[in-house]
Motif scaffolding. Structure first.
Motif, short mmCIF file in Angstrom:
data_model
loop_
_atom_site.label_atom_id
_atom_site.label_comp_id
_atom_site.label_asym_id
_atom_site.label_seq_id
_atom_site.Cartn_x
_atom_site.Cartn_y
_atom_site.Cartn_z
N SER A 187 0.80 -1.23 0.00
CA SER A 187 0.00 0.00 0.00
C SER A 187 0.83 1.27 0.00
CB SER A 187 -0.94 0.00 1.22
OG SER A 187 -0.18 -0.07 2.42
N ASP A 188 2.15 1.15 0.20
CA ASP A 188 3.02 2.33 0.18
C ASP A 188 3.06 2.88 -1.24
OD1 ASP A 188 5.09 4.20 0.17
OD2 ASP A 188 6.31 3.07 1.59
N PRO A 189 2.56 4.10 -1.48
CA PRO A 189 2.49 4.64 -2.84
C PRO A 189 3.84 4.94 -3.46
CG PRO A 189 1.91 6.34 -1.26
CD PRO A 189 2.03 5.07 -0.47
N ASN A 190 4.90 4.96 -2.64
CA ASN A 190 6.22 5.29 -3.16
C ASN A 190 7.15 4.08 -3.22
OD1 ASN A 190 5.75 8.06 -3.58
ND2 ASN A 190 5.95 8.43 -1.39
N LYS A 191 6.58 2.88 -3.17
CA LYS A 191 7.40 1.68 -3.25
C LYS A 191 7.03 0.86 -4.48
CE LYS A 191 9.17 0.35 1.27
NZ LYS A 191 9.10 -0.68 2.35
N VAL A 192 8.06 0.44 -5.21
CA VAL A 192 7.84 -0.49 -6.31
C VAL A 192 8.23 -1.88 -5.83
CG1 VAL A 192 8.16 1.19 -8.16
CG2 VAL A 192 10.15 0.00 -7.23
N ALA A 193 7.84 -2.90 -6.59
CA ALA A 193 8.03 -4.28 -6.16
C ALA A 193 9.48 -4.63 -5.86
CB ALA A 193 7.47 -5.22 -7.22
N THR A 194 10.40 -4.03 -6.60
CA THR A 194 11.81 -4.37 -6.43
C THR A 194 12.38 -3.99 -5.07
OG1 THR A 194 12.14 -2.40 -7.81
CG2 THR A 194 12.67 -4.51 -8.78
N VAL A 195 11.73 -3.08 -4.37
CA VAL A 195 12.22 -2.67 -3.05
C VAL A 195 11.15 -2.91 -1.98
CG1 VAL A 195 13.89 -1.00 -3.91
CG2 VAL A 195 11.54 -0.25 -3.48
N SER A 196 10.22 -3.79 -2.27
CA SER A 196 9.11 -4.04 -1.35
C SER A 196 9.27 -5.39 -0.66
CB SER A 196 7.78 -4.02 -2.10
OG SER A 196 6.73 -4.50 -1.30
N SER A 197 9.42 -5.37 0.66
CA SER A 197 9.48 -6.64 1.40
C SER A 197 8.14 -7.35 1.37
CB SER A 197 9.92 -6.38 2.85
OG SER A 197 8.98 -5.54 3.51
N SER A 198 7.05 -6.59 1.23
CA SER A 198 5.73 -7.22 1.14
C SER A 198 5.62 -8.09 -0.11
CB SER A 198 4.63 -6.15 1.12
OG SER A 198 4.61 -5.41 2.31
N VAL A 199 6.20 -7.61 -1.20
CA VAL A 199 6.14 -8.35 -2.46
C VAL A 199 7.16 -9.48 -2.48
CG1 VAL A 199 6.50 -8.19 -4.96
CG2 VAL A 199 5.25 -6.38 -3.76
N ILE A 200 8.42 -9.16 -2.17
CA ILE A 200 9.48 -10.16 -2.31
C ILE A 200 9.44 -11.20 -1.18
CG2 ILE A 200 11.97 -10.52 -2.41
CD1 ILE A 200 12.17 -7.69 -3.64
#
Length: 227
Positions: A173-186
């Motif tokens: 939900s962080d609007p300034n995070k892309v998947a490459t730097v997202s612990s939620s995604v990775i």
């Protein structure tokens, strides 16, 4: 050249390349395969497996160990300027089967493989090499469409997964995070939910302004590139 690099190096080198259409993607004067969608259109996964096998044999013959393919994105948005025919198709089940077949063929002939572009670049309208793309849809849609081929790739033993410079609000939900730097995604999705234990890589860090805030209107761009 690869042999010379290996001779000059104090340690063994692991050499990678992006061979989405076989060696012709990066090497001149070699047979060229069609884009992945042509294989998907046949409905015959044996062709995708053979494609992986031939690519692996030819790549290993010139000293390349690791292929930055196959593309595991589902071509669900006809306005997508960067994936399109690079995808095996628009059906997530069929795409997953083709991806798994390619991995099987490549691994059988000694090639490391990469499923890309996690968590799915098919439903975007921006080239992430030039701007930050957004993947819409809720979590249920992502699980039903975008993530399915990656789960299939992981089940097939893919060696690495390439995470894309994508904003995915349903996963982070962080609007300034892309998947490459997202612990939620990775960590949360790729590692914990899908159970991926191998190597995680990214596209080129310069592809998009991943260190800059993402504006609401971030988006339209033109041109084509790979990885």
């Amino acid at each position: 050249m690869a042999n010379q690099l290996q001779r000059d190096s104090e340690l063994p080198l692991l050499i990678a390349a992006d061979f989405e259409r076989g060696l012709a993607s990066r090497v001149n004067s070699v047979p060229e395969f069609p884009d992945a969608m042509a294989f998907g259109a046949t409905g015959n996964i044996a062709y995708a497996e053979k494609f992986g096998a031939i690519t692996a044999e030819e790549a290993r013959a010139i000293g390349i160990h690791w292929d930055f393919s196959p593309v595991a994105d589902v071509n669900s948005n006809p306005g997508n300027p960067i994936i399109n025919t690079r995808s095996f198709g628009e059906d997530p089940v069929s795409v997953g089967e083709q991806v798994a077949a390619f991995i099987k063929g490549a691994r059988a002939h000694g090639m490391l493989t990469t499923a890309k572009h996690f968590p799915g670049h098919g439903d975007t309208d921006t080239d992430s090499h030039l701007g930050v793309s957004r993947v819409g849809g809720d979590l249920a849609r992502l699980r039903a469409v975008e993530l399915k081929p990656f789960a299939k790739a992981i089940g097939a033993g893919v060696d690495s997964v390439m995470v894309a410079h994508l904003a995915v609000p349903a996963l982070d939900s962080d609007p300034n995070k892309v998947a490459t730097v997202s612990s939620s995604v990775i960590t949360g999705v790729l590692r914990e939910q899908l159970g991926f234990k191998n190597l995680v890589v990214t596209g080129r860090a310069g592809d998009a302004r991943i260190d800059q805030p993402i504006s609401a209107g971030e988006g339209k761009s033109h041109g084509q590139s790979f990885c």
